[in-house]
Design an enzyme around this catalytic site. Sequence first.
Site, mmCIF file in Angstrom:
data_model
loop_
_atom_site.group_PDB
_atom_site.id
_atom_site.type_symbol
_atom_site.label_atom_id
_atom_site.label_comp_id
_atom_site.label_asym_id
_atom_site.label_seq_id
_atom_site.Cartn_x
_atom_site.Cartn_y
_atom_site.Cartn_z
ATOM 1 N N SER A 148 0.936 -1.231 0.108
ATOM 2 C CA SER A 148 0.077 -0.151 -0.014
ATOM 3 C C SER A 148 0.734 1.222 0.053
ATOM 4 O O SER A 148 1.942 1.244 0.289
ATOM 5 C CB SER A 148 -0.880 -0.028 1.092
ATOM 6 O OG SER A 148 -1.390 1.145 1.446
ATOM 7 N N TYR A 161 -2.240 0.302 10.677
ATOM 8 C CA TYR A 161 -2.262 -0.174 9.427
ATOM 9 C C TYR A 161 -0.563 0.166 8.600
ATOM 10 O O TYR A 161 -0.307 -0.814 8.104
ATOM 11 C CB TYR A 161 -3.215 0.435 8.455
ATOM 12 C CG TYR A 161 -3.380 -0.344 7.129
ATOM 13 C CD1 TYR A 161 -3.414 -1.473 6.983
ATOM 14 C CD2 TYR A 161 -3.487 0.977 6.070
ATOM 15 C CE1 TYR A 161 -3.663 -1.825 5.395
ATOM 16 C CE2 TYR A 161 -3.557 0.257 4.828
ATOM 17 C CZ TYR A 161 -3.981 -1.067 4.421
ATOM 18 O OH TYR A 161 -3.966 -1.437 3.103
HETATM 19 P P1 NAP Z 1 -10.985 -6.365 0.425
HETATM 20 O O1 NAP Z 1 -11.808 -6.156 -0.667
HETATM 21 O O2 NAP Z 1 -11.487 -6.012 1.871
HETATM 22 O O3 NAP Z 1 -10.420 -7.709 0.146
HETATM 23 C C1 NAP Z 1 -9.408 -8.362 1.124
HETATM 24 C C2 NAP Z 1 -9.263 -9.758 0.836
HETATM 25 O O4 NAP Z 1 -8.502 -10.418 1.869
HETATM 26 C C3 NAP Z 1 -10.611 -10.309 0.783
HETATM 27 O O5 NAP Z 1 -10.856 -11.537 -0.062
HETATM 28 C C4 NAP Z 1 -10.715 -11.161 2.115
HETATM 29 O O6 NAP Z 1 -11.509 -12.214 1.861
HETATM 30 C C5 NAP Z 1 -9.359 -11.418 2.396
HETATM 31 N N1 NAP Z 1 -8.866 -12.048 3.678
HETATM 32 C C6 NAP Z 1 -8.994 -11.239 5.022
HETATM 33 N N2 NAP Z 1 -8.708 -11.896 6.081
HETATM 34 C C7 NAP Z 1 -8.051 -13.056 5.375
HETATM 35 C C8 NAP Z 1 -7.631 -14.288 5.897
HETATM 36 N N3 NAP Z 1 -7.391 -14.273 7.470
HETATM 37 N N4 NAP Z 1 -7.146 -15.234 5.160
HETATM 38 C C9 NAP Z 1 -7.165 -15.263 3.938
HETATM 39 N N5 NAP Z 1 -7.859 -14.249 3.388
HETATM 40 C C10 NAP Z 1 -8.146 -13.124 4.079
HETATM 41 O O7 NAP Z 1 -9.663 -5.432 0.288
HETATM 42 P P2 NAP Z 1 -8.876 -4.752 -1.125
HETATM 43 O O8 NAP Z 1 -9.128 -3.476 -1.070
HETATM 44 O O9 NAP Z 1 -9.264 -5.585 -2.214
HETATM 45 O O10 NAP Z 1 -7.501 -5.107 -0.408
HETATM 46 C C11 NAP Z 1 -6.571 -5.955 -0.895
HETATM 47 C C12 NAP Z 1 -5.125 -5.924 -0.560
HETATM 48 O O11 NAP Z 1 -4.839 -4.449 -0.984
HETATM 49 C C13 NAP Z 1 -4.964 -5.827 1.149
HETATM 50 O O12 NAP Z 1 -3.740 -6.155 1.556
HETATM 51 C C14 NAP Z 1 -4.927 -4.007 1.282
HETATM 52 O O13 NAP Z 1 -4.253 -4.029 2.401
HETATM 53 C C15 NAP Z 1 -4.330 -3.624 0.038
HETATM 54 N N6 NAP Z 1 -4.909 -2.196 -0.164
HETATM 55 C C16 NAP Z 1 -6.049 -2.013 -0.518
HETATM 56 C C17 NAP Z 1 -6.057 -0.547 -0.682
HETATM 57 C C18 NAP Z 1 -7.569 -0.189 -0.860
HETATM 58 O O14 NAP Z 1 -7.631 1.313 -1.031
HETATM 59 N N7 NAP Z 1 -8.693 -0.609 -0.824
HETATM 60 C C19 NAP Z 1 -5.054 0.557 -0.752
HETATM 61 C C20 NAP Z 1 -3.962 -0.047 -0.742
HETATM 62 C C21 NAP Z 1 -3.542 -1.315 -0.556
HETATM 63 P P3 NAP Z 1 -12.246 -13.414 3.122
HETATM 64 O O15 NAP Z 1 -12.862 -12.467 4.055
HETATM 65 O O16 NAP Z 1 -13.134 -14.249 2.356
HETATM 66 O O17 NAP Z 1 -11.224 -14.202 3.567
#
Ligand code: NAP
Length: 263
Positions: A148, A161
């Site tokens: 991120s 975070y």
């Molecule tokens: P999201 O829609 O909340 O997706 C998170 C994913 O992680 C879900 O598929 C969730 O699925 C899975 N997950 C959560 N806990 C888990 C566990 N214990 N074991 C296995 N899977 C798990 O978020 P996103 O925005 O797509 O984020 C994806 C990545 O990008 C993350 O690492 C986040 O920190 C990073 N990121 C996001 C943003 C943003 O603004 N959205 C920006 C920068 C970086 P289940 O609940 O089904 O397990």
Amino acid sequence: MSTTPEPARRVLVTGASSGIGAATVRRLRAEGFDVVAAARRLDRLEALAAETGAEAYALDVTDQGAVDDLVAHLEASGGLDGVVNNAGGAFGLDPVEDADVEQWQHMYELNVVGTLRVTQGVLPLLRAAAERRGGAEGAGADVVFVTSTAAHGAYEGGAGYTAAKHGERMLSTTLRWELAGEPIRVVEVAPGAVATEEFSLVRFDGDAAKAAAVYEGYQPLQAADVADVIGYALTRPPYVNIDLLVVRPRAQVHNSKVARTGV
Ligand code: NAP
């Protein structure tokens, strides 16, 4: 000379049941990769598998036994050429003074230790695949970390975070140093604000109004934009390593500096 075509590269995507992970599964399938889509919610993965032809696999990255079982499954079913460490998330937005210790522990366990577990588990498979595909002279294997912009700077309320994402980033950078000379690329993709359906909802414990406010007044990135970057990194020639790719919305110049209009 053999005319047998090379089998498709097989990539594991964690956190594939929503957001960036699901978009990455779609993108990599469209690029011709075999994909194992892993997360905890199997029903969502099965729908994605039906849509894309990926394999659905139920996985909690915070459970060492579950990661061990996944590695055994991958080994018995053709090995692995790449992993996209995407499972992660933020919990809370409290100042340091009021921070919830359990939320910090959960963020560290998920973003750092969970990512370590998966990476450690699959590395022998990646090394074996790289050797099979030609070792130092030919195609290799890939480890992608979705960190991120929170891994590259501070913002108020974000310490739990940002600390976890800085930790994940150091895991990624250190691994690249340690694997130098091996045919395994280590790629960090660091997105700014991405309007995924769940990230901010999870952060604010289901508060939809707070979650929606994060994306008001500007055009945030979409999950597919980040998947595009991951697809780009994985389809470069094998000697090209994208060490770090930072991708933000045009309106966001820093974690806490977003040019919003109409709000
Ligand atoms: P999201 O829609 O909340 O997706 C998170 C994913 O992680 C879900 O598929 C969730 O699925 C899975 N997950 C959560 N806990 C888990 C566990 N214990 N074991 C296995 N899977 C798990 O978020 P996103 O925005 O797509 O984020 C994806 C990545 O990008 C993350 O690492 C986040 O920190 C990073 N990121 C996001 C943003 C943003 O603004 N959205 C920006 C920068 C970086 P289940 O609940 O089904 O397990």
